[in-house]
Design a protein around this motif. Structure first.
Motif, mmCIF file in Angstrom:
data_model
loop_
_atom_site.group_PDB
_atom_site.id
_atom_site.type_symbol
_atom_site.label_atom_id
_atom_site.label_comp_id
_atom_site.label_asym_id
_atom_site.label_seq_id
_atom_site.Cartn_x
_atom_site.Cartn_y
_atom_site.Cartn_z
ATOM 1 N N LYS A 52 0.808 -1.229 0.000
ATOM 2 C CA LYS A 52 0.000 0.000 0.000
ATOM 3 C C LYS A 52 0.834 1.269 0.000
ATOM 4 O O LYS A 52 0.303 2.363 -0.114
ATOM 5 C CB LYS A 52 -0.984 -0.008 1.188
ATOM 6 C CG LYS A 52 -2.203 -0.900 0.936
ATOM 7 C CD LYS A 52 -3.121 -0.937 2.134
ATOM 8 C CE LYS A 52 -4.305 -1.860 1.888
ATOM 9 N NZ LYS A 52 -5.384 -1.218 1.131
ATOM 10 N N CYS A 88 -5.818 -0.197 -3.122
ATOM 11 C CA CYS A 88 -6.269 1.065 -2.544
ATOM 12 C C CYS A 88 -5.347 1.474 -1.404
ATOM 13 O O CYS A 88 -4.959 0.630 -0.599
ATOM 14 C CB CYS A 88 -7.691 0.861 -2.025
ATOM 15 S SG CYS A 88 -8.382 2.280 -1.206
ATOM 16 N N LEU A 90 -6.136 3.258 1.134
ATOM 17 C CA LEU A 90 -6.827 3.168 2.421
ATOM 18 C C LEU A 90 -6.770 1.701 2.872
ATOM 19 O O LEU A 90 -6.360 0.823 2.106
ATOM 20 C CB LEU A 90 -8.277 3.649 2.292
ATOM 21 C CG LEU A 90 -8.483 4.992 1.576
ATOM 22 C CD1 LEU A 90 -9.940 5.404 1.628
ATOM 23 C CD2 LEU A 90 -7.606 6.070 2.177
ATOM 24 N N ASP A 91 -7.202 1.450 4.094
ATOM 25 C CA ASP A 91 -7.015 0.079 4.597
ATOM 26 C C ASP A 91 -8.196 -0.346 5.469
ATOM 27 O O ASP A 91 -8.035 -0.641 6.661
ATOM 28 C CB ASP A 91 -5.698 0.019 5.391
ATOM 29 C CG ASP A 91 -5.189 -1.416 5.523
ATOM 30 O OD1 ASP A 91 -5.686 -2.299 4.797
ATOM 31 O OD2 ASP A 91 -4.307 -1.649 6.369
ATOM 32 N N CYS A 92 -9.378 -0.375 4.882
ATOM 33 C CA CYS A 92 -10.562 -0.803 5.633
ATOM 34 C C CYS A 92 -10.410 -2.278 6.004
ATOM 35 O O CYS A 92 -10.042 -3.098 5.148
ATOM 36 C CB CYS A 92 -11.820 -0.625 4.789
ATOM 37 S SG CYS A 92 -12.012 1.057 4.169
ATOM 38 N N TYR A 94 -12.523 -4.534 6.445
ATOM 39 C CA TYR A 94 -13.442 -5.446 5.766
ATOM 40 C C TYR A 94 -13.229 -5.510 4.247
ATOM 41 O O TYR A 94 -13.971 -6.175 3.539
ATOM 42 C CB TYR A 94 -14.897 -5.023 6.050
ATOM 43 C CG TYR A 94 -15.156 -3.557 5.739
ATOM 44 C CD1 TYR A 94 -15.232 -3.095 4.438
ATOM 45 C CD2 TYR A 94 -15.311 -2.632 6.760
ATOM 46 C CE1 TYR A 94 -15.450 -1.765 4.151
ATOM 47 C CE2 TYR A 94 -15.529 -1.291 6.493
ATOM 48 C CZ TYR A 94 -15.604 -0.865 5.185
ATOM 49 O OH TYR A 94 -15.818 0.459 4.901
ATOM 50 N N CYS A 95 -12.219 -4.805 3.737
ATOM 51 C CA CYS A 95 -12.099 -4.635 2.280
ATOM 52 C C CYS A 95 -11.919 -5.973 1.551
ATOM 53 O O CYS A 95 -10.980 -6.720 1.827
ATOM 54 C CB CYS A 95 -10.908 -3.731 1.968
ATOM 55 S SG CYS A 95 -10.696 -3.478 0.200
ATOM 56 N N LEU A 97 -10.920 -6.394 -1.361
ATOM 57 C CA LEU A 97 -9.762 -6.406 -2.272
ATOM 58 C C LEU A 97 -8.560 -7.123 -1.651
ATOM 59 O O LEU A 97 -7.666 -7.572 -2.356
ATOM 60 C CB LEU A 97 -9.356 -4.975 -2.645
ATOM 61 C CG LEU A 97 -10.410 -4.127 -3.354
ATOM 62 C CD1 LEU A 97 -9.818 -2.783 -3.753
ATOM 63 C CD2 LEU A 97 -10.972 -4.834 -4.576
ATOM 64 N N THR A 139 -10.654 0.112 -6.520
ATOM 65 C CA THR A 139 -9.842 1.069 -5.767
ATOM 66 C C THR A 139 -10.801 2.141 -5.262
ATOM 67 O O THR A 139 -11.995 2.092 -5.555
ATOM 68 C CB THR A 139 -8.745 1.687 -6.667
ATOM 69 O OG1 THR A 139 -7.935 2.559 -5.887
ATOM 70 C CG2 THR A 139 -9.327 2.467 -7.839
ATOM 71 N N ASP A 140 -10.317 3.094 -4.483
ATOM 72 C CA ASP A 140 -11.130 4.255 -4.136
ATOM 73 C C ASP A 140 -10.974 5.257 -5.290
ATOM 74 O O ASP A 140 -9.858 5.497 -5.769
ATOM 75 C CB ASP A 140 -10.607 4.852 -2.820
ATOM 76 C CG ASP A 140 -11.389 6.071 -2.370
ATOM 77 O OD1 ASP A 140 -12.156 5.959 -1.394
ATOM 78 O OD2 ASP A 140 -11.224 7.152 -2.984
ATOM 79 N N LYS A 171 -13.957 7.487 0.064
ATOM 80 C CA LYS A 171 -14.050 7.731 1.514
ATOM 81 C C LYS A 171 -13.069 8.840 1.886
ATOM 82 O O LYS A 171 -12.617 8.930 3.023
ATOM 83 C CB LYS A 171 -13.672 6.462 2.294
ATOM 84 C CG LYS A 171 -14.682 5.330 2.195
ATOM 85 C CD LYS A 171 -14.339 4.217 3.166
ATOM 86 C CE LYS A 171 -15.313 3.064 3.037
ATOM 87 N NZ LYS A 171 -14.727 1.910 2.352
HETATM 88 S S1 SF4 Z 1 -11.231 -0.102 -1.838
HETATM 89 FE FE1 SF4 Z 1 -12.845 0.732 -0.510
HETATM 90 S S2 SF4 Z 1 -13.137 -0.809 1.104
HETATM 91 FE FE2 SF4 Z 1 -11.151 -1.225 0.137
HETATM 92 S S3 SF4 Z 1 -9.630 -0.134 1.394
HETATM 93 FE FE3 SF4 Z 1 -10.211 1.221 -0.306
HETATM 94 S S4 SF4 Z 1 -11.878 2.478 0.497
HETATM 95 FE FE4 SF4 Z 1 -11.653 0.729 1.891
#
Ligand code: SF4
Length: 366
Positions: A52, A88, A90-92, A94-95, A97, A139-140, A171
């Motif tokens: 990332k 992506c 970001l690092d949700c 629940y993602c 991906l 991706t975001d 987000k």
């Molecule tokens: S693709 Fe969406 S769910 Fe996955 S880390 Fe990025 S913002 Fe979060």
């Protein structure tokens, strides 16, 4: 965002595209390495960091416009993905991906600008059809925008297409390039929302909930049409109170008449994601519930729980405004009927409903 990027990999063949030069310029002093051919041999072997912090520039040889994978046996929205890049920053927790792609790094398709004409050729072959296209699935849509300049490449061109809407889903609050553009026609800027607790504890690297809503308000004031996505809804402790607080904030920040649609979905995942979440997000609450395997092989909450989540939020949102374009993502006819009091019955039915929303908000012939 450039601050989070520690390395750049330029794949052979990517150097000749102007986007590569522009990206290298925008990231400044970040170390750059060259790589020959495909990157399988550079996979790190574990899924712990997923690269990332590494921007990986490549000329993508596959299709740039592809149907959203959706899911078997459930009602889907018929969305098309513009494949600008994968993974992506970001690092949700629940993602999906994390388990979906087996190649690491933030992969940016630097030949987008050259390939986009082929995308429009496909769109122009079916002038009667409405194309709902988005970049926010693999991706975001805006997290990397300050570096990749994706919105600068695609927004104006999509805005000129009469039978197409482009949805940028995020987000983040990275809306500067969008706000500087002059294009508004058939462009939708969308934010993924959740309860304040889930936003703060599970969506690592994302903008705080209020920052997302401030950015949405600014986009609305600048003339953009908005969308929102409550997905994945997660039944955590005091979840009703949490989602109520998010809707209260929506009411405080956003004028509902400018919202084309709001989707709802509940947490669902392929079984392979579970050990990855356990390994990468030790403090998460997203695996606390009980799950059963759905008809598509994905794990989901039991039906009564999903129905309770959607019914509760639908009620709140309908009280806020009666015509929100509410829809469910990847749900069954039965769950639609129980929680929404109507059902589009099929994927075609849901596509027709969303196309109508597009017609209501945008001039498709002018
Ligand atoms: S693709 Fe969406 S769910 Fe996955 S880390 Fe990025 S913002 Fe979060």
């Amino acid at each position: 965002m450039a601050g989070g990027i520690k390395k750049i990999v330029v794949e052979q063949g990517a150097e000749r595209f102007p986007s590569t030069g522009a990206i290298l310029l925008s990231v400044g002093d970040v170390p750059v390495s060259r790589a020959r051919g495909q990157m399988q041999d550079m996979v790190q072997g574990t899924n712990t960091d997923m690269g990332k912090d590494t921007l990986h520039l490549l000329s993508y040889a596959g299709e740039f416009l592809k149907p959203c994978p959706g899911t078997r046996n459930y009602i889907c929205c018929g969305y098309l993905i513009l494949n600008v890049g994968t993974n992506c920053p970001l690092d949700c927790s629940y993602c999906i991906l994390q388990a979906y792609f087996n190649l690491p790094n933030l992969r940016v398709h630097v030949n987008l600008e050259q390939e986009i004409d082929r995308v429009f050729e496909a769109i122009d072959r079916e002038p009667e059809k409405i194309f709902r296209v988005g970049t926010g699935e693999f991706t975001d849509s805006l997290a990397l925008d300050p570096v990749t300049g994706w919105s600068g490449i695609i927004v104006e061109r999509f805005s000129m297409r009469k039978n197409t809407v482009l949805e940028l889903k995020t987000k983040t609050a990275n809306t500067r390039a969008l706000l500087e553009s002059t294009c508004r026609d058939r462009i939708i800027v969308s934010w993924s929302l959740n309860s304040p607790f889930i936003c703060a504890t599970e969506e690592h690297g994302a903008a705080a909930l209020k920052k997302r809503l401030e950015a949405a308000r600014e986009c609305r004031a600048a003339g953009f049409t908005l969308g929102f996505h409550f997905d994945p809804m997660i039944p955590h402790r005091d979840w009703k109170d949490g989602y109520r607080r998010t809707v209260d904030l929506l009411d405080r920040y956003i004028e509902p008449g400018g919202i084309i649609w709001i989707s709802m979905g509940s947490f669902r995942f392929m079984p392979a994601l579970k050990p990855i979440i356990r390994r990468r997000h030790r403090d998460t609450c997203v695996l606390d519930g009980e799950f059963i395997k759905g008809l598509d092989g994905k794990m989901r909450y039991f039906k009564p729980i999903r129905i309770e989540l959607y019914s509760f939020l639908r009620e709140l949102l309908s009280q806020w405004h009666p015509d929100m374009g509410l829809y469910l993502c990847m749900e069954s006819h039965e769950v639609w009927l129980e929680s929404m009091s109507w059902s589009p019955e099929t994927t075609e039915g849901l596509c027709g409903y969303l196309d109508q929303r597009v017609r209501k908000f945008f001039d498709l012939c002018g």
